[in-house]
Scaffold this active site. Structure first.
Site, short mmCIF file in Angstrom:
data_model
loop_
_atom_site.label_atom_id
_atom_site.label_comp_id
_atom_site.label_asym_id
_atom_site.label_seq_id
_atom_site.Cartn_x
_atom_site.Cartn_y
_atom_site.Cartn_z
N ARG A 82 78.48 65.75 53.31
CA ARG A 82 76.99 66.12 53.75
C ARG A 82 76.02 65.86 53.09
O ARG A 82 74.94 65.34 53.14
CB ARG A 82 77.76 67.86 54.24
N LYS A 184 70.69 68.45 56.38
CA LYS A 184 70.63 69.71 55.62
C LYS A 184 69.36 69.42 54.19
O LYS A 184 69.45 69.32 53.35
CB LYS A 184 71.74 70.14 54.36
N GLU A 220 70.19 74.51 68.70
CA GLU A 220 71.06 74.97 67.34
C GLU A 220 70.58 76.95 67.12
O GLU A 220 68.91 76.00 68.04
CB GLU A 220 71.60 74.29 66.63
N1 PLP Z 1 73.17 74.18 61.71
C1 PLP Z 1 72.06 74.95 60.02
C2 PLP Z 1 70.40 74.74 60.46
C3 PLP Z 1 72.47 75.50 59.28
O1 PLP Z 1 71.57 75.81 58.39
C4 PLP Z 1 73.98 75.73 58.91
C5 PLP Z 1 74.16 76.59 57.46
O2 PLP Z 1 74.52 75.99 56.97
C6 PLP Z 1 74.89 75.40 59.91
C7 PLP Z 1 74.15 75.50 60.76
C8 PLP Z 1 76.49 75.99 59.67
O3 PLP Z 1 76.90 74.64 59.25
P1 PLP Z 1 77.67 75.91 57.72
O4 PLP Z 1 79.34 76.15 58.86
O5 PLP Z 1 78.44 74.38 57.25
O6 PLP Z 1 77.48 76.59 56.67
C1 COI Z 2 74.36 78.46 55.18
O1 COI Z 2 75.32 79.18 56.56
O2 COI Z 2 74.79 77.75 54.23
C2 COI Z 2 72.80 78.26 55.56
O3 COI Z 2 72.25 77.24 54.67
C3 COI Z 2 72.03 78.99 56.53
C4 COI Z 2 71.09 79.55 55.92
C5 COI Z 2 69.79 79.93 57.27
C6 COI Z 2 70.93 80.58 54.97
#
Ligand code: PLP
Ligand code: COI
Length: 341
Positions: A82, A184, A220
């Site tokens: 990612r 991200k 989201e």
């Molecule tokens: N959506 C957003 C905007 C996020 O910042 C995050 C955090 O990383 C997620 C979703 C969840 O992603 P993950 O499960 O890969 O941490």
């Molecule tokens: C994560 O879950 O790793 C994120 O980056 C989300 C952030 C809002 C702390």
């Protein structure tokens, strides 16, 4: 190994400086070897691209202590992939995916004393990130970049841990069609700050963002994807090109299907359907699965039957199964767990 003297069970989701971090620099078209260092400060030009034009991307994953005392990380290869996708979209050099995993392993190992003990509810949050560091004044990408990884021990993202939260439907948009919502990038979070401060001032824990084009579909929150449970116990998650492809959400959909035998569906979810779901949760590395009890739609409350006291039963099963895999209580699918030591 001597664990640090930290009140692990009462940690919140905040930054605590740990001893070591990984740094690698990109210049003249290549990454250097990188190294673990102690200095947590960064010196850069006043005109660094990251400061002027926000050329920065990041990742988030966690290190866990398992029931049998090992330190493990969860699916770091997906974070590597990612970050590479984020880099391509932001005109940044890709940090090689195998080197990413190695850098995370080195950083966690170097801070092993900060990995919270099993059973405390805390984890070591790992934050890999990359930014444009040389001076840039005309709008263009940097030429030189820095990739870093730091760690910080954390507790639950939302106060109260597993207690259901109340969120609001935001009037602000998080991501444009064809924008950067699916990567991200720091800029996605910068533009959500006013919306989250507003939501907090109004007494809500988070925002539900709708699709910017029609404002009819669920996207989201600022830091997590949505999972819904239907009244006939199916798991539904929004499909959209402008949300972050959450690793937790993808893992939970697999767990729901393969471990719990539930039907799963990734599809467009309309705001008008919200009232028909039985349970709602926010899923992400930081959020794990945080149950949502109510959604406020401009003063009108959508209350889930699971209520405000505890997680709904299916959300709880998903939570227990995922954390069981992460903490070594349940057998993990091939390749999900990387043992550090
Ligand atoms: N959506 C957003 C905007 C996020 O910042 C995050 C955090 O990383 C997620 C979703 C969840 O992603 P993950 O499960 O890969 O941490
Ligand atoms: C994560 O879950 O790793 C994120 O980056 C989300 C952030 C809002 C702390």
């Amino acid at each position: 190994m001597a664990k640090k003297n930290i009140d692990w069970a009462n940690l919140s989701f905040g930054y605590i400086k740990t001893d070591k971090r990984f740094v690698s620099n990109y210049s003249d078209g290549k990454w250097d070897e990188g190294a673990i260092i102690e200095d947590d400060m960064i010196t850069m030009s006043e005109c660094a691209c990251v400061l002027q034009y926000a050329q920065t991307i990041f990742e988030g994953l966690k290190a866990y202590t398992t029931e049998d005392g090992r330190i493990v990380i969860f699916r770091p290869d997906l974070n590597a992939e990612r970050l590479a996708n984020s880099a391509r979209r932001m005109e940044m050099p890709v940090f090689p995916e195998d080197k990413f995993v190695d850098a995370v392993v080195q950083t966690v190992k170097a801070n092993a004393d900060y990995v919270p003990p099993y059973g405390t509810g805390a984890t070591l949050y790992v934050r890999p990130y990359m930014f444009g560091i040389n001076p840039v004044i005309g709008v263009k990408p940097a030429d030189d970049f820095q990739f870093r990884v730091f760690t910080t021990p954390v507790g639950p993202y939302f106060k109260g841990g597993a207690k259901p939260i109340v969120i609001k439907i935001s009037d602000f948009d998080r991501a444009a069609p064809h924008g950067t919502g699916n990567i991200k990038a720091g800029l996605n979070y910068a533009m959500s700050l006013h919306a989250i401060v507003t939501a907090h001032e109004e007494g809500f824990a988070e925002n539900m963002y709708l699709d910017a084009r029609s404002r009819t579909k669920v996207e989201e929150t600022g830091g997590a994807n949505f999972l819904f449970v239907t009244k006939d116990n199916k798991i539904v998650t929004p499909k959209s090109d402008s949300i972050l492809p959450s690793i937790t959400r993808r893992s939970l959909m697999y767990v729901a299907k393969e471990y719990l035998g539930l039907e799963v569906e990734e599809r467009e979810v309309y705001k008008d359907e919200l009232k028909d779901f039985a349970e709602c949760g926010l899923c992400g590395t930081a959020a794990v699965i945080s149950p949502v009890g109510k959604i406020n739609d401009h003063g009108e409350e959508i209350c889930f039957p699971s209520g405000m006291e505890e997680m709904g039963p299916t959300t709880k099963k998903l939570y227990d199964t995922l954390t069981g895999i992460q903490m070594g209580r349940l057998e993990a699918p091939e390749g999900w767990i990387k043992v550090i030591e």
